[in-house]
Design a protein around this motif. Structure first.
Motif, PDB file in Angstrom:
ATOM      1  N   ASP A 182       0.765  -1.084  -0.097  1.00  0.00           N
ATOM      2  CA  ASP A 182       0.094  -0.024   0.002  1.00  0.00           C
ATOM      3  C   ASP A 182       0.951   1.378   0.130  1.00  0.00           C
ATOM      4  O   ASP A 182       1.811   1.306   0.843  1.00  0.00           O
ATOM      5  CB  ASP A 182      -0.875   0.077   1.217  1.00  0.00           C
ATOM      6  N   ASP A 183       0.564   1.977  -0.821  1.00  0.00           N
ATOM      7  CA  ASP A 183       1.414   3.346  -0.951  1.00  0.00           C
ATOM      8  C   ASP A 183       0.792   4.397   0.083  1.00  0.00           C
ATOM      9  O   ASP A 183      -0.330   4.715  -0.111  1.00  0.00           O
ATOM     10  CB  ASP A 183       1.450   3.945  -2.588  1.00  0.00           C
ATOM     11  N   LYS A 184       1.564   4.582   1.240  1.00  0.00           N
ATOM     12  CA  LYS A 184       0.681   5.492   2.095  1.00  0.00           C
ATOM     13  C   LYS A 184       1.521   6.646   2.248  1.00  0.00           C
ATOM     14  O   LYS A 184       2.900   6.785   2.268  1.00  0.00           O
ATOM     15  CB  LYS A 184       0.867   4.718   3.450  1.00  0.00           C
ATOM     16  N   GLU A 198      -1.076   8.857   8.800  1.00  0.00           N
ATOM     17  CA  GLU A 198      -0.669   8.300   7.388  1.00  0.00           C
ATOM     18  C   GLU A 198      -2.070   7.922   6.843  1.00  0.00           C
ATOM     19  O   GLU A 198      -2.835   7.373   7.075  1.00  0.00           O
ATOM     20  CB  GLU A 198      -0.134   6.707   8.086  1.00  0.00           C
ATOM     21  N   ILE A 199      -1.930   8.502   5.509  1.00  0.00           N
ATOM     22  CA  ILE A 199      -3.004   8.412   4.622  1.00  0.00           C
ATOM     23  C   ILE A 199      -2.965   7.537   3.555  1.00  0.00           C
ATOM     24  O   ILE A 199      -1.766   7.573   2.862  1.00  0.00           O
ATOM     25  CB  ILE A 199      -3.363   9.696   4.102  1.00  0.00           C
ATOM     26  N   SER A 200      -3.791   6.651   3.352  1.00  0.00           N
ATOM     27  CA  SER A 200      -3.840   5.690   2.175  1.00  0.00           C
ATOM     28  C   SER A 200      -4.006   6.171   0.846  1.00  0.00           C
ATOM     29  O   SER A 200      -4.703   7.359   0.619  1.00  0.00           O
ATOM     30  CB  SER A 200      -4.786   4.631   2.425  1.00  0.00           C
ATOM     31  N   SER A 201      -3.351   5.772  -0.195  1.00  0.00           N
ATOM     32  CA  SER A 201      -3.510   6.445  -1.397  1.00  0.00           C
ATOM     33  C   SER A 201      -4.998   6.109  -2.156  1.00  0.00           C
ATOM     34  O   SER A 201      -5.498   6.659  -3.210  1.00  0.00           O
ATOM     35  CB  SER A 201      -2.575   5.965  -2.460  1.00  0.00           C
ATOM     36  N   SER A 252      -8.400   9.081   0.189  1.00  0.00           N
ATOM     37  CA  SER A 252      -7.751  10.335   1.062  1.00  0.00           C
ATOM     38  C   SER A 252      -8.373  10.940   2.089  1.00  0.00           C
ATOM     39  O   SER A 252      -8.086  12.131   2.619  1.00  0.00           O
ATOM     40  CB  SER A 252      -7.313  11.224  -0.094  1.00  0.00           C
ATOM     41  N   GLY A 302      -7.394   8.562   7.789  1.00  0.00           N
ATOM     42  CA  GLY A 302      -5.929   8.299   7.949  1.00  0.00           C
ATOM     43  C   GLY A 302      -5.899   7.477   9.496  1.00  0.00           C
ATOM     44  O   GLY A 302      -6.882   7.517  10.249  1.00  0.00           O
TER      45      GLY A 302
END
Length: 101
Positions: A3-5, A55-58, A61, A64
């Motif tokens: 996961d891109d965070k 930390e927010i997930s792509s 948005s 988080g």
């Protein structure tokens, strides 16, 4: 599966129920943040007005996870104001020392 965070620094504006908070991450972007397990386990107090790392997930948005509470001394925005306060304190101390001599 990775996961891109993205990690942002924000200001808690509102406390909600069940360890959830509204976090302002700048430019009037509000994110619904929940406290991570590490913060819960260590009983770290998070209140409105605190600066936090979130930390927010792509993928979503708008939500988080709050992963770190930043001390006011360590905050990027407060560093400039702290420098100004230090210079004024130093000048006041010099004046007091000169008066005492």
């Amino acid at each position: 599966m990775t996961d891109d965070k993205m990690i942002h620094e924000g200001l808690i504006t509102e406390a909600l129920s069940n360890g959830m908070f509204r976090v302002d991450i700048g430019k009037k972007n509000l994110v619904l943040g929940y406290i991570s397990g590490k913060i819960r386990r260590n009983f770290i107090l998070v209140l409105p007005g605190n600066r936090v790392k979130i930390e927010i997930s792509s993928y979503d948005s708008t939500k988080g996870r709050i992963i770190y509470r930043i001390d006011n001394k360590k905050s990027k925005k407060n560093k400039e104001s702290n420098k100004k306060n230090l210079t004024t304190k130093k000048s006041k101390n010099k004046k007091l020392n000169n008066e005492m001599k």
